[in-house]
Design an enzyme around this catalytic site. Structure first.
Site, PDB file in Angstrom:
ATOM      1  N   TYR A  63       0.819  -1.217   0.000  1.00  0.00           N
ATOM      2  CA  TYR A  63       0.000   0.000   0.000  1.00  0.00           C
ATOM      3  C   TYR A  63       0.860   1.278   0.000  1.00  0.00           C
ATOM      4  CZ  TYR A  63      -4.431  -2.420   0.591  1.00  0.00           C
ATOM      5  OH  TYR A  63      -5.546  -3.194   0.379  1.00  0.00           O
ATOM      6  N   ILE A  64       2.079   1.192   0.507  1.00  0.00           N
ATOM      7  CA  ILE A  64       2.964   2.359   0.531  1.00  0.00           C
ATOM      8  C   ILE A  64       4.079   2.212  -0.504  1.00  0.00           C
ATOM      9  CG2 ILE A  64       4.569   3.688   1.968  1.00  0.00           C
ATOM     10  CD1 ILE A  64       1.558   3.922   2.723  1.00  0.00           C
ATOM     11  N   ASP A  70       9.711  -7.456  -4.110  1.00  0.00           N
ATOM     12  CA  ASP A  70       8.800  -8.033  -3.115  1.00  0.00           C
ATOM     13  C   ASP A  70       8.968  -9.552  -3.178  1.00  0.00           C
ATOM     14  OD1 ASP A  70       5.956  -6.713  -1.757  1.00  0.00           O
ATOM     15  OD2 ASP A  70       6.204  -8.901  -1.758  1.00  0.00           O
ATOM     16  N   THR A  82      15.933   2.384  14.318  1.00  0.00           N
ATOM     17  CA  THR A  82      16.723   2.864  13.175  1.00  0.00           C
ATOM     18  C   THR A  82      18.208   2.826  13.529  1.00  0.00           C
ATOM     19  OG1 THR A  82      14.904   4.379  12.751  1.00  0.00           O
ATOM     20  CG2 THR A  82      16.881   4.712  11.448  1.00  0.00           C
ATOM     21  N   ARG A 105       2.616   8.786   6.229  1.00  0.00           N
ATOM     22  CA  ARG A 105       1.471   9.348   6.966  1.00  0.00           C
ATOM     23  C   ARG A 105       0.183   9.261   6.160  1.00  0.00           C
ATOM     24  NH1 ARG A 105       4.231  14.968   8.916  1.00  0.00           N
ATOM     25  NH2 ARG A 105       4.462  14.462  11.108  1.00  0.00           N
ATOM     26  N   LYS A 157       5.851   9.362  14.709  1.00  0.00           N
ATOM     27  CA  LYS A 157       4.915   8.450  14.034  1.00  0.00           C
ATOM     28  C   LYS A 157       4.039   7.708  15.047  1.00  0.00           C
ATOM     29  CE  LYS A 157       2.956   5.770  11.127  1.00  0.00           C
ATOM     30  NZ  LYS A 157       2.099   6.226  10.047  1.00  0.00           N
ATOM     31  N   GLY A 210     -10.057  -0.375  13.346  1.00  0.00           N
ATOM     32  CA  GLY A 210      -9.493  -1.422  12.480  1.00  0.00           C
ATOM     33  C   GLY A 210      -8.272  -0.910  11.746  1.00  0.00           C
ATOM     34  N   CYS A 242      -2.650   0.003  11.516  1.00  0.00           N
ATOM     35  CA  CYS A 242      -1.761   1.023  12.079  1.00  0.00           C
ATOM     36  C   CYS A 242      -2.209   1.451  13.469  1.00  0.00           C
ATOM     37  CB  CYS A 242      -1.740   2.231  11.149  1.00  0.00           C
ATOM     38  SG  CYS A 242      -1.469   1.750   9.440  1.00  0.00           S
ATOM     39  N   PHE A 246     -12.799  -1.939   6.866  1.00  0.00           N
ATOM     40  CA  PHE A 246     -12.352  -1.464   8.176  1.00  0.00           C
ATOM     41  C   PHE A 246     -12.662   0.016   8.395  1.00  0.00           C
ATOM     42  CE2 PHE A 246      -8.359   0.089   6.269  1.00  0.00           C
ATOM     43  CZ  PHE A 246      -7.989   1.121   7.117  1.00  0.00           C
TER      44      PHE A 246
END
Ligand code: SAJ
Length: 446
Positions: A19-20, A39, A131, A158, A210, A261, A264, A326
């Site tokens: 999705y990102i 991937d 990190t 974001r 975040k 839902g 995140c 969701f």
């Protein structure tokens, strides 16, 4: 701000094309980077090579159509890139710790390809201090020096699912460098396609920002859900109370619903709760409230169903469940409180014929989730003794109030309130003299 635009064609390797990762790959390609999108999911890579994705965002699908032939989709990273973007999932384990194994796998996969000057950007949501751990591990396993010959930064995404491309381009972005030079390097990547502010900080701050953003939203939603409980106990409509409270210039209560839902908001607070147990009581309480919400909504629905049964004691009852995703206007049913409620209903309620209306999900998938799928809203209304609205999708808002109010309705998401508020708003405006109506309109615009 000093933005250096890339002039020669630089290479970017996107690790995790979900999705990102996918929209980031597409925007980088459009900004003239040579993009490799890696991937481990062979089926996904094959579909992407053919320009196909299951993400149902029109602008993103269009951009994929335009760019997919320029991108190398692969199941093994092959290039030595200038930028590596790690956008893999970091799920939350039953043990209440973040599962960062996909990030480690990603680092292992790119390690042999790293060359001097490369910048590794972690976009996945990660625990605080992680990190730095990644950076030190890279230093130990190679001869690179962080901030001098190799660069590592955390630049959390974001975006709001459903509006990904727009938000990737327009949202302000935090660039958390392990050193200031790492943050500057990350800026040189995002400056090519982000028009929001690019704000440099430390990696630790970026991790905290975040996690705190999503925890804050979780707490706000828990507050709305508690207001709903208070109002229900007091015998009044929480939507009206919230709408009126929100007329205060400094109050902004969110919407009560079926629960939280997605991947995140229900997860990220735990990253903080497990690391800082003595300073996160409010986060832990919010998590509990929101986790318990689907069962609370379920018990209220069962109460409504009991009433419907009383109205037709002998016959079989037909109920339409509207919305399984969701949240509104997305196709994602994973971690969906609406789906959880619907499936529990299906299992526990005998002699009720349930069908589901979910405009964003293919009927075949709805059937696999256990429901008879109904694609036509009018037909759903026609055959139902009652309607349970779990998600406020745009399509449902098109049904007129007069039709909805004739049905026994359980409205978990405020669809009816919105419809009636719209009517009231309209009648107030209609009854205002023209000059006041104009004044009101200009205030709304302001
Ligand atoms: N929800 C409510 N009431 C509300 C708002 C939301 O019950 O008033 C529910 C939704 O129905 C859904 C859940 O909360 O089940 C989460 O939805 P959301 O729209 O609040 O957030 P997500 O999970 O789609 O995306 C969030 C966003 N974070 C914040 O708004 C702080 C997004 O910007 C992040 O990029 C994303 O998490 C992420 O990937 O971290």
């Amino acid at each position: 701000m000093n933005i250096t635009k890339t002039t020669t064609q630089q290479k970017v390797c996107i690790v995790g094309v979900g999705y990102i990762g996918l929209p980031t790959a597409l925007l980088a390609s459009k900004a003239d980077f040579h993009v490799e999108a890696y991937d481990t999911d062979i089926e996904k890579i094959t579909r992407l090579k053919n320009g196909l994705t299951n993400i149902r965002e029109t602008d993103l699908v269009d951009l994929l159509t335009d760019e997919h032939k320029k991108i190398t989709f692969t199941t093994t990273p092959q290039i030595s890139a200038d930028f590596y973007i790690i956008a893999v999932p970091t799920p939350f384990l039953e043990t209440k710790y973040a599962d960062v194994s996909f990030v480690w796998d990603a680092i292992e996969a790119i390690l042999p390809k790293l060359t001097e000057g490369a910048c590794i950007i972690l976009e996945s949501t990660i625990p605080v201090f992680f990190t730095e751990t990644i950076a030190r591990t890279i230093e130990q396993k190679t001869s690179f020096i962080i901030g001098k010959t190799i660069f590592v930064a955390h630049c959390p995404e974001r975006v709001l699912p459903g509006n990904t491309l727009y938000e990737l381009i327009n949202n302000n972005r935090i660039l958390g460098g392990v050193t200031p030079a790492c943050a500057q390097k990350a800026l040189e990547f995002y400056a090519n396609f982000v028009s929001g502010k690019l704000q440099k900080t430390s990696a630790k701050n970026a991790e905290l920002v975040k996690l705190i953003e999503n925890s804050s939203r979780d707490v706000q939603i828990a507050l709305a859900n508690q207001v709903d409980q208070i109002c229900t106990a007091a015998g009044t409509d929480s939507r009206e109370v919230i709408a009126l409270a929100n007329e205060h210039p400094r109050v902004k209560i969110l919407e009560p619903g079926c629960g939280v839902g997605g991947h995140c908001i229900a997860v990220d607070p735990h990253f903080l709760i497990s690391a800082f147990p003595n300073a996160t009581q409010i986060f832990a309480t919010a998590r509990k409230i929101n986790d318990e919400r689907p069962d609370l909504v379920l018990s209220r629905i069962k109460e409504t169903l009991r009433k419907i049964r009383l109205m037709s004691p002998s016959g079989k009852i037909s109920i339409g469940i509207w919305g399984l995703a969701f949240k509104p206007n997305v196709d994602d049913t994973r971690q969906s409180p609406a789906l959880e409620i619907a499936q529990k209903l299906l299992l526990s309620e005998q002699n009720i014929y349930f069908h589901a209306v979910e405009p964003n999900v293919h009927p075949h998938t709805i059937q696999q989730l256990g429901f008879t799928a109904e694609t036509n809203l009018d037909r759903s209304l026609e055959i139902s003794d009652g309607i349970i609205v779990l998600v406020k999708h745009n399509e449902f808002k098109e049904i007129t109030y007069s039709i909805l109010k004739e049905k026994v309705l359980f409205d978990a998401c405020g669809l009816l309130f919105e419809a009636t508020a719209g009517l009231q708003e309209k009648s107030t405006k209609d009854s205002l003299p023209a000059h006041l109506n104009a004044q009101r309109k200009s205030q709304e615009n302001f």
